[in-house]
Design an enzyme around this catalytic site. Structure first.
Site, PDB file in Angstrom:
ATOM      1  N   GLU A  26      -4.928   1.909   2.440  1.00 39.91           N
ATOM      2  CA  GLU A  26      -5.050   0.732   3.301  1.00 39.91           C
ATOM      3  C   GLU A  26      -5.204   1.146   4.754  1.00 39.91           C
ATOM      4  O   GLU A  26      -5.962   0.521   5.510  1.00 39.91           O
ATOM      5  CB  GLU A  26      -3.805  -0.161   3.143  1.00 39.91           C
ATOM      6  CG  GLU A  26      -3.889  -1.488   3.891  1.00 39.91           C
ATOM      7  CD  GLU A  26      -3.405  -1.422   5.330  1.00 39.91           C
ATOM      8  OE1 GLU A  26      -3.689  -2.374   6.091  1.00 39.91           O
ATOM      9  OE2 GLU A  26      -2.758  -0.425   5.713  1.00 39.91           O
ATOM     10  N   GLU A  27      -4.505   2.195   5.155  1.00 44.83           N
ATOM     11  CA  GLU A  27      -4.416   2.530   6.573  1.00 44.83           C
ATOM     12  C   GLU A  27      -5.739   2.956   7.202  1.00 44.83           C
ATOM     13  O   GLU A  27      -6.033   2.599   8.333  1.00 44.83           O
ATOM     14  CB  GLU A  27      -3.369   3.636   6.798  1.00 44.83           C
ATOM     15  CG  GLU A  27      -1.930   3.223   6.534  1.00 44.83           C
ATOM     16  CD  GLU A  27      -1.393   2.204   7.535  1.00 44.83           C
ATOM     17  OE1 GLU A  27      -2.155   1.768   8.421  1.00 44.83           O
ATOM     18  OE2 GLU A  27      -0.216   1.852   7.434  1.00 44.83           O
ATOM     19  N   HIS A  38       0.831  -1.220   0.000  1.00 42.54           N
ATOM     20  CA  HIS A  38       0.000   0.000   0.000  1.00 42.54           C
ATOM     21  C   HIS A  38       0.859   1.260   0.000  1.00 42.54           C
ATOM     22  O   HIS A  38       1.824   1.377   0.751  1.00 42.54           O
ATOM     23  CB  HIS A  38      -1.022   0.000   1.136  1.00 42.54           C
ATOM     24  CG  HIS A  38      -0.489   0.032   2.525  1.00 42.54           C
ATOM     25  ND1 HIS A  38      -0.144   1.199   3.176  1.00 42.54           N
ATOM     26  CD2 HIS A  38      -0.267  -0.949   3.422  1.00 42.54           C
ATOM     27  CE1 HIS A  38       0.254   0.933   4.402  1.00 42.54           C
ATOM     28  NE2 HIS A  38       0.207  -0.366   4.585  1.00 42.54           N
ATOM     29  N   ASP A  77       6.106   0.737   6.797  1.00 45.43           N
ATOM     30  CA  ASP A  77       4.672   0.543   6.612  1.00 45.43           C
ATOM     31  C   ASP A  77       4.105   1.645   5.725  1.00 45.43           C
ATOM     32  O   ASP A  77       3.686   2.676   6.221  1.00 45.43           O
ATOM     33  CB  ASP A  77       3.983   0.541   7.987  1.00 45.43           C
ATOM     34  CG  ASP A  77       2.519   0.198   7.922  1.00 45.43           C
ATOM     35  OD1 ASP A  77       2.083  -0.385   6.922  1.00 45.43           O
ATOM     36  OD2 ASP A  77       1.797   0.529   8.891  1.00 45.43           O
ATOM     37  N   ASP A 101       3.290  -6.345   3.471  1.00 46.69           N
ATOM     38  CA  ASP A 101       2.841  -5.274   4.357  1.00 46.69           C
ATOM     39  C   ASP A 101       3.181  -5.612   5.807  1.00 46.69           C
ATOM     40  O   ASP A 101       2.352  -5.503   6.694  1.00 46.69           O
ATOM     41  CB  ASP A 101       1.335  -5.040   4.206  1.00 46.69           C
ATOM     42  CG  ASP A 101       0.846  -3.840   5.014  1.00 46.69           C
ATOM     43  OD1 ASP A 101       1.689  -3.007   5.415  1.00 46.69           O
ATOM     44  OD2 ASP A 101      -0.372  -3.747   5.270  1.00 46.69           O
ATOM     45  N   HIS A 113       3.405   2.821  12.756  1.00 51.95           N
ATOM     46  CA  HIS A 113       2.539   3.995  12.940  1.00 51.95           C
ATOM     47  C   HIS A 113       3.138   5.068  13.849  1.00 51.95           C
ATOM     48  O   HIS A 113       2.407   5.878  14.425  1.00 51.95           O
ATOM     49  CB  HIS A 113       1.161   3.595  13.498  1.00 51.95           C
ATOM     50  CG  HIS A 113       0.384   2.681  12.609  1.00 51.95           C
ATOM     51  ND1 HIS A 113      -0.825   2.116  12.989  1.00 51.95           N
ATOM     52  CD2 HIS A 113       0.630   2.225  11.348  1.00 51.95           C
ATOM     53  CE1 HIS A 113      -1.281   1.364  12.014  1.00 51.95           C
ATOM     54  NE2 HIS A 113      -0.411   1.417  11.003  1.00 51.95           N
TER      55      HIS A 113
END
Length: 475
Positions: free
Chosen positions: A331-332, A285, A297, A359, A431
């Site tokens: 995606e997130e 992503h 990520d 991912d 994140h």
């Protein structure tokens, strides 16, 4: 006649055996070429450098996300693929605003700052911020133990940690992420004025970790602000509340939800030479959270997926089936890109037989997880000896990736897979503000790209075993 028959059978057996040996040798040599090319002349690390350091965090609907679309499309076009295009998709747009601020107050004028960040999708606090007493819980299920009488007017502090005793860290993550995603929605039912959630992190540090949250069907007027707090400050706050139940927390969030905007999935393909109608997907992503630059990520998955097609061309391998790289958007905080790609594929009647997603970070690859029938998995597992020289030993039945999952409508129609790197340090960065380029190891990233390419090569060469989808065949 009998002797002649036996002789013919023996000759055919020898030829078949020799054919098998030749095929294994050919596969082994081609995997060696793939790994050599990735490790000695790879492009993935350079692509990630630009994506991370020249563009940065790529929050869905942002200018950076659009720049990432344009950059990756241009790089795919340089590879000389048969086709490169953008697939429009409407995505949510949420902005963080000015940096968040929070402190704990034990008595008037006695405060200690704590590290927080807004959860993705949260509303802002009132202009003056939110200040209230705190009630600590270990998860959503604890709310009913306290009830509205004890929760109303307070800030709910969700403090269930990731379990350190679980070797599979994604299992530990799955065991507590519900409090981040649904914590505000559930706490609002009991009259809470806000929530703060312990960061999904196995390490003790001062970095708050964001991530998506949802209000579900909660009316707008009943929604409450939600923030993550660093693990160090979660420990501090928990200890303090045991000594002083009247301590208050103040926090200020400045985030805002906007109207949906148009973005794109970035797609490129090499058309199959024998079975072009059979499509294989490899992807990651393109969007990321905004605190770091999204290198693990999922910048790593993006550039590894691009590298799969480049390596195919560099070793002059002409695939039998169509191989398509898809860089999914959103995606997130919505999975809009993955859902849109599957929707369009269904509308066009496309036949997807295999999809691989990366991912889980750019760490050392260990193997793959597969969403497949047992018979299909047995076919794939027979290739495991080819990977063992590269220390790839992990082949697991069950699991794949979020963006490719919408492609599966029924059992047996497609095999899904997910690259599984070593995950022990992944949630140190997930994140958070330290998900940055310097934390990605060049060699580990390139090993992952080669591992993905090798699996795609084998699936393309041998196809996916057609199965009988009777209940006993399903995992």
């Amino acid at each position: 006649m009998g002797r002649l028959f036996i002789a013919v059978i023996a000759l055919l057996s020898v030829q078949f055996s020799n054919s098998q040996v030749t095929s294994v040798q050919e596969d082994s040599l081609n995997l060696r070429k793939i790994y050599d090319m990735s490790l000695m002349q790879g492009k993935s690390y350079d692509w990630l450098d630009h994506l991370s350091n020249e563009i940065g965090g790529r929050l869905s609907g942002s200018l950076n996300a659009q720049q990432a679309v344009e950059y990756t499309k241009a790089e795919l076009e340089k590879l000389g693929l048969d086709k490169v295009w953008l697939q429009p998709v409407m995505v949510p747009k949420w902005t963080r605003g000015a940096r968040e601020f929070a402190y704990v107050e034990t008595e008037p004028g006695t405060t200690r700052n704590i590290n927080i960040c807004a959860l993705g999708g949260s509303i802002a606090t009132p202009d003056g911020g939110t200040k209230a007493e705190v009630i600590e819980v270990q998860g959503i299920e604890d709310l009913k133990l306290y009830g509205k009488e004890q929760i109303e007017g307070k800030i709910v502090f969700y403090n269930r940690p990731m379990r350190p005793d679980l070797i599979h860290t994604f299992e530990a993550y799955g065991g507590c992420v519900d409090q981040r995603y649904s914590g505000a929605k559930e706490a609002a039912k009991y009259g809470a004025v806000g929530v703060i959630v312990r960061s999904m992190n196995l390490r003790q540090d001062d970095l708050p970790h964001t991530g998506s949250m949802s209000y579900g069907d909660t009316p707008v007027e009943n929604r409450i602000p939600a923030a993550a707090v660093s693990t160090n400050d979660a420990e501090y706050l928990s200890g303090l509340l045991k000594l002083d139940k009247d301590a208050e927390v103040y926090f200020k969030l400045n985030c805002e939800q906007h109207e949906d905007v148009q973005s794109y999935n970035v797609i490129g393909e090499i058309t199959g030479s024998e079975h072009p109608e059979e499509i294989m997907v490899v992807g990651g992503h393109l969007d990321s959270w905004d605190l770091g630059d999204g290198s693990h990520d999922d910048g790593a998955g993006v550039v590894q997926s691009m590298e799969v097609l480049r390596l195919m061309k560099e070793i002059n391998y002409k695939p039998k089936r169509t191989i398509r790289v898809v860089l999914f958007m959103n995606e997130e905080n919505g999975l809009r890109g993955g859902n849109k790609y599957a929707e369009v594929a269904k509308e066009k009647g496309e036949k997807h037989i295999f999809a691989l997603e990366s991912d889980a970070g750019g760490f050392t690859p260990r193997g793959f997880a597969f969403d497949a029938d047992k018979a299909q998995f047995a076919q794939i597992e027979s290739w495991k000896p080819l990977f063992e020289p590269y220390l790839i030993h992990y082949f697991e039945l069950g699991g794949s990736g979020a963006d490719v999952r919408p492609l599966k409508e029924k059992e047996g129609d497609i095999v899904l897979a997910g690259l599984r790197p070593d995950s022990q340090r992944y949630f140190d960065h997930h994140h958070a503000a330290n998900d940055t380029f310097e934390h990605v190891n060049k060699r580990e990233l390139e090993l992952g790209a080669a591992t993905m390419t090798s699996l795609i090569y084998l699936v393309d060469k041998y196809g996916v075993r057609q199965i009988d989808t009777t209940p006993e065949d399903k995992y």
